[in-house]
Design a protein around this motif. Structure first.
Motif, PDB file in Angstrom:
ATOM      1  N   CYS A 292       0.872  -1.183   0.000  1.00 12.98           N
ATOM      2  CA  CYS A 292       0.000   0.000   0.000  1.00 12.98           C
ATOM      3  C   CYS A 292       0.905   1.228   0.000  1.00 12.98           C
ATOM      4  CB  CYS A 292      -0.900  -0.013   1.230  1.00 12.98           C
ATOM      5  SG  CYS A 292      -2.122   1.316   1.258  1.00 12.98           S
ATOM      6  N   LYS A 293       1.311   1.651  -1.193  1.00 15.56           N
ATOM      7  CA  LYS A 293       2.366   2.648  -1.324  1.00 15.56           C
ATOM      8  C   LYS A 293       1.959   4.026  -0.812  1.00 15.56           C
ATOM      9  CE  LYS A 293       5.042   0.655  -5.111  1.00 15.56           C
ATOM     10  NZ  LYS A 293       5.642   0.909  -6.453  1.00 15.56           N
ATOM     11  N   ASP A 294       0.707   4.407  -1.038  1.00 20.94           N
ATOM     12  CA  ASP A 294       0.315   5.752  -0.615  1.00 20.94           C
ATOM     13  C   ASP A 294       0.346   5.887   0.904  1.00 20.94           C
ATOM     14  OD1 ASP A 294      -1.758   3.950  -0.443  1.00 20.94           O
ATOM     15  OD2 ASP A 294      -3.319   5.362  -1.055  1.00 20.94           O
ATOM     16  N   MET A 295      -0.125   4.844   1.615  1.00 24.28           N
ATOM     17  CA  MET A 295      -0.088   4.894   3.072  1.00 24.28           C
ATOM     18  C   MET A 295       1.343   4.735   3.591  1.00 24.28           C
ATOM     19  SD  MET A 295      -3.080   5.602   4.040  1.00 24.28           S
ATOM     20  CE  MET A 295      -2.844   5.352   5.803  1.00 24.28           C
ATOM     21  N   ALA A 296       2.152   3.948   2.881  1.00 25.30           N
ATOM     22  CA  ALA A 296       3.556   3.805   3.276  1.00 25.30           C
ATOM     23  C   ALA A 296       4.283   5.142   3.160  1.00 25.30           C
ATOM     24  CB  ALA A 296       4.238   2.749   2.412  1.00 25.30           C
ATOM     25  N   LEU A 297       4.017   5.857   2.085  1.00 26.88           N
ATOM     26  CA  LEU A 297       4.625   7.173   1.903  1.00 26.88           C
ATOM     27  C   LEU A 297       4.165   8.135   2.989  1.00 26.88           C
ATOM     28  CD1 LEU A 297       6.253   9.285   0.370  1.00 26.88           C
ATOM     29  CD2 LEU A 297       4.302   9.585  -1.177  1.00 26.88           C
ATOM     30  N   MET A 298       2.880   8.111   3.294  1.00 27.03           N
ATOM     31  CA  MET A 298       2.344   8.996   4.322  1.00 27.03           C
ATOM     32  C   MET A 298       2.989   8.702   5.681  1.00 27.03           C
ATOM     33  SD  MET A 298      -1.642   9.510   5.452  1.00 27.03           S
ATOM     34  CE  MET A 298      -2.091   9.807   3.729  1.00 27.03           C
ATOM     35  N   SER A 299       3.169   7.422   5.991  1.00 25.27           N
ATOM     36  CA  SER A 299       3.773   7.040   7.265  1.00 25.27           C
ATOM     37  C   SER A 299       5.240   7.440   7.315  1.00 25.27           C
ATOM     38  CB  SER A 299       3.631   5.524   7.479  1.00 25.27           C
ATOM     39  OG  SER A 299       2.276   5.133   7.512  1.00 25.27           O
ATOM     40  N   ALA A 300       5.940   7.256   6.208  1.00 23.07           N
ATOM     41  CA  ALA A 300       7.349   7.657   6.149  1.00 23.07           C
ATOM     42  C   ALA A 300       7.483   9.161   6.358  1.00 23.07           C
ATOM     43  CB  ALA A 300       7.951   7.248   4.805  1.00 23.07           C
ATOM     44  N   GLU A 301       6.588   9.925   5.748  1.00 25.20           N
ATOM     45  CA  GLU A 301       6.622  11.380   5.905  1.00 25.20           C
ATOM     46  C   GLU A 301       6.349  11.782   7.352  1.00 25.20           C
ATOM     47  OE1 GLU A 301       5.418  13.401   1.755  1.00 25.20           O
ATOM     48  OE2 GLU A 301       3.795  12.288   2.698  1.00 25.20           O
ATOM     49  N   LYS A 302       5.440  11.074   8.016  1.00 26.93           N
ATOM     50  CA  LYS A 302       5.163  11.362   9.419  1.00 26.93           C
ATOM     51  C   LYS A 302       6.400  11.119  10.271  1.00 26.93           C
ATOM     52  CE  LYS A 302       0.163  10.452   9.616  1.00 26.93           C
ATOM     53  NZ  LYS A 302      -0.884   9.557  10.174  1.00 26.93           N
ATOM     54  N   TYR A 303       7.073  10.007   9.990  1.00 23.51           N
ATOM     55  CA  TYR A 303       8.274   9.700  10.764  1.00 23.51           C
ATOM     56  C   TYR A 303       9.347  10.766  10.545  1.00 23.51           C
ATOM     57  CZ  TYR A 303      12.156   7.224  12.866  1.00 23.51           C
ATOM     58  OH  TYR A 303      13.215   6.903  13.670  1.00 23.51           O
TER      59      TYR A 303
END
Length: 424
Positions: free
Chosen positions: A61-72
């Motif tokens: 799930c790339k969009d959520m993975a990107l969002m989580s990476a950005e949060k971190y």
């Protein structure tokens, strides 16, 4: 019915009622357990962005993975700076690597689907530029250099030899993609600054390009510029809807007849603007004039050919200095030269065929540039180049020549793929 019979029937129904009640309790307990676990898992994903990133990567799930990476990254960006750099294999580096890669993937996907001016393309182009800048900044300080080397080593070890020039340098890939984001974001001054820096006049030595004022620029930088310009040209060609034409053309090179008078440039603002001035740049240029970049590149191209020709068989497996890694480095550079040659031929074919866009004098000049690049694609052997025909290796004589593509495919790449020692 007697009192005794009624009492007996009531007693017999008690176990059935109790069984139903216990089953209902079990179902409710299982339901609330699942709910509690789901809530706990949701809390973990909400409060542990790194864990969430890993989870979404596993389920693709790339969009959520990107969002989580950005949060971190946003929660920990104040932990690093000039005095404290992120470790190459730490969580911050993992999140930055993922955010960089996924933002590039989304940028390319939206570009192909919605075009260069769509809001989504520009949205992801801005993200890609941000994360590429940060990654390259830490890479240049040495903080992420080991990680970059690991990426390159992994790419080489997990691809067939013929694909090694395509995955040779992650750093070059990022710098080339950043150049593409500048183009998409209309950062003309940044593009020109990069071009000017790389094409400052110099004289040629064996390994370095020495500036006239005595400074030295490593030759890799000019090859990198050619990669960046290739990406720029190819993106313009895609925007003009020529991808299928190029894919079906012989050698993936357009003929002028394929694009002549197709009104490809009508309504297009500043086509191939790094190479061509038009009246939108300055009224003094009339309908067009080639830029200094275009004129300088023909000189630089010839110097790069000379450099590769001098060194093309220096490290191959039957040479005194046999070195597979060095031979791959030169093969990678020859691929850059070959790709750039094709892109320049395609661009000049498009421009020289647009008689409705440019005036007669400039159309004639553009036709000459197309002929020039067709000629530059043919390289003299000078007795220093080697290719393999029908399984036999042969030297290209002083008075003979070969196309750059054949030099790459049947020369340096062939020797690399058929290396006697399989160790890199």
């Amino acid at each position: 019915m007697s009192i005794e019979q009624e009492t007996s029937q009531d007693n017999q129904s008690v176990p059935a009622v109790q069984s139903v009640s216990m089953a209902a309790v079990g179902v409710r307990a299982a339901f609330w357990t699942v709910v509690a676990l789901a809530l706990l898992f949701a809390c973990v994903l909400s409060f542990s962005s790194y864990t969430a990133m890993q989870f979404y990567v596993k389920i693709d799930c790339k969009d959520m993975a990107l969002m989580s990476a950005e949060k971190y990254l946003s929660r920990h960006d104040d932990a690093y700076g000039e005095n404290r750099l992120p470790p190459p294999n730490g969580k911050y580096a993992d999140a930055l690597y993922l955010a960089t890669g996924y933002s590039i993937d989304f940028m390319n996907a939206t570009l192909a689907k919605k075009g260069r001016d769509s809001r989504d393309t520009l949205f992801y182009a801005r993200k890609a530029e941000t994360y590429i800048n940060e990654y390259l900044s830490y890479n240049s300080t040495g903080s992420l250099l080991d990680r970059t080397r690991e990426i390159d080593a992994y790419s080489l070890s997990h691809t067939v030899a013929a694909m090694h020039p395509y995955v040779y340098s992650y750093s070059d890939y990022l710098q080339t993609t950043r150049f593409k984001t500048w183009y998409l974001l209309d950062k003309a001054e940044t593009l020109l600054e990069r071009v000017d820096t790389a094409t400052t006049p110099w004289i040629v030595t064996d390994e370095n390009w020495v500036l006239q004022d005595g400074d030295t620029v490593i030759i890799d930088d000019l090859f990198l510029l050619l990669m960046q310009l290739t990406a720029y040209i190819d993106t313009e060609l895609d925007a003009l809807g020529l991808s299928e034409d190029i894919a079906s053309a012989k050698g993936h090179v357009l003929r002028v007849e394929q694009v002549r008078d197709r009104s490809l440039l009508s309504g297009v603002n500043k086509p191939f603007d790094l190479f061509v001035y038009d009246s939108s740049d300055s009224p003094s240029f009339g309908n067009g004039e080639t830029t200094n970049l275009y004129k300088n590149l023909t000189v630089h191209f010839g110097a790069l050919v000379d450099y590769l020709r001098r060194n093309c068989v220096r490290y191959t497996y039957d040479a005194l200095e046999a070195d597979k890694a060095q031979h791959l480095r030169l093969t990678y550079r020859l691929k850059i030269l070959n790709d750039f040659t094709k892109s320049m031929r395609n661009m000049t074919a498009v421009l020289s065929g647009q008689t409705q866009y440019f005036d007669d004098a400039y159309t004639a000049e553009l036709r000459k540039t197309h002929t020039d690049w067709e000629s530059l694609g043919w390289v003299k052997g000078d007795g220093k180049m080697r290719i393999t025909r029908d399984g036999k290796r042969e030297i290209i004589g002083t008075d003979a020549g070969v196309f750059v593509e054949d030099w790459y495919t049947f020369g340096m790449l062939y020797d690399y793929v058929h290396w006697r020692n399989t160790l890199i």
